[in-house]
Write a protein that holds these residues in place. Sequence first.
Motif: not given
Length: 420
Positions: A224-244
């Motif tokens: 789960l911690a690795a998944g969070v790190r994957h999500l907040v990586a610069p290449a996936r900012r759109e996904a992180a912002r949508a989730l927020a």
Amino acid sequence: MSVVRDLRVLLRLGNFRRLLAVRLLSQGADGVYQIALAAYVVFSPEKQTSATAIASAMAVLLLPYSLVGPFAGVLLDRWRRRQVFLYGNLARALMASATAVLIIAHVPDWLFYVSALCVTAVNRFVLSGLSAALPRVVDTERLVIANSLSPTAGTLAAIAGGGLAFVVRLTVADSDAAVVLLGAGLYLCGALASLRMAPDLLGPDQELVRPRLATALAGTARDLAAGVRHLVAPARREAARALAAMSVMRFCYGALLVMLLMLCRYSLTSDPDAGLALLGLALGVSGAGFFAAAVVTPGAAGRLGPGRWIVVCAGTAAVLEPALGLPFATGPLLVGSFFLGLTTQGAKIATDTIVQSAVDDGFRGRIFSVYDVLFNIAFVGAAAVAALVLPPDGRSVPLVIAVAVVYAAVAVAMARFRRQ
């Protein structure tokens, strides 16, 4: 229709039918039990309900999903899933019956909540097990169709169970305990339905089970911690912002739901039964909004893009929520319930699409586990905040305006992200 044709094909598979029957009975019982819990906490004539009590009930219903959910899969990959359905539903039938006894005995609220918490905690194992068992009863060619139709059928069963609970409570037995016992009976039927399948049919294969449970649980936390790190990586900012953004919108929806419960109980009508009927109508209207979102979103998100569709949903909510909420009248609130259901579910569908597209396949399961935790914690947090600010009758102009401002902030932030 293609959906009807696909369902007809799946229903020819005997083991799929049996697994679907377990799902329908289990989730139908969930719907009955949850409405019974809400009716007892909010609409019992002898109880002076507060927003704090509502927040406590929401925590009981949702926190088990957040705390148990990420780790349920580890145990489901060790236990025979058919036995999970059998003993899980039997346990819930017994605990729901105990809850009915506690209601009749008028025990302290904390003891009632402990009983309800035990019932809902088991639910996470049953629902996850139903999804994990599906590939064992459907061939690879039809798995995508089954994954689409089976959970949808379960959701409809939960809605139908909630509707049945309203009918029983308002027309047959003016007793929350009777409704809880109805849910217990459906849980028992779900357990009996699981006996139609062989104990080893649904897996898991014992030779694939990792030997040490502690190692598996620790590995889940690391994953789960690795998944969070994957999500907040610069290449996936759109996904992180949508989730927020979706988590914040879920927070707003939760706060407004608590306000609606208080309005139905104390402000819009003085009769608890009439208030319960009004709540059922409002939830049904909101459900219609969810259905409308499923119809409208694919085309709208296809034309605008999922990110812009989230902007439209949040912006629409920011405008309509105060316009329809501030009169604190039945008609506008019902219209508002529909549009909030549409905008909330529309944004969620778009968020799911963005996350699925942006996240690597090897991380999707973990990301959606994190998504599930955020989704439920936002809802419980909203209930807690509403409990602090709502007056006894539920009429809170500051809360309505604050939620509109938050919706607008989400729309502006997502629009800025899209331009960047």
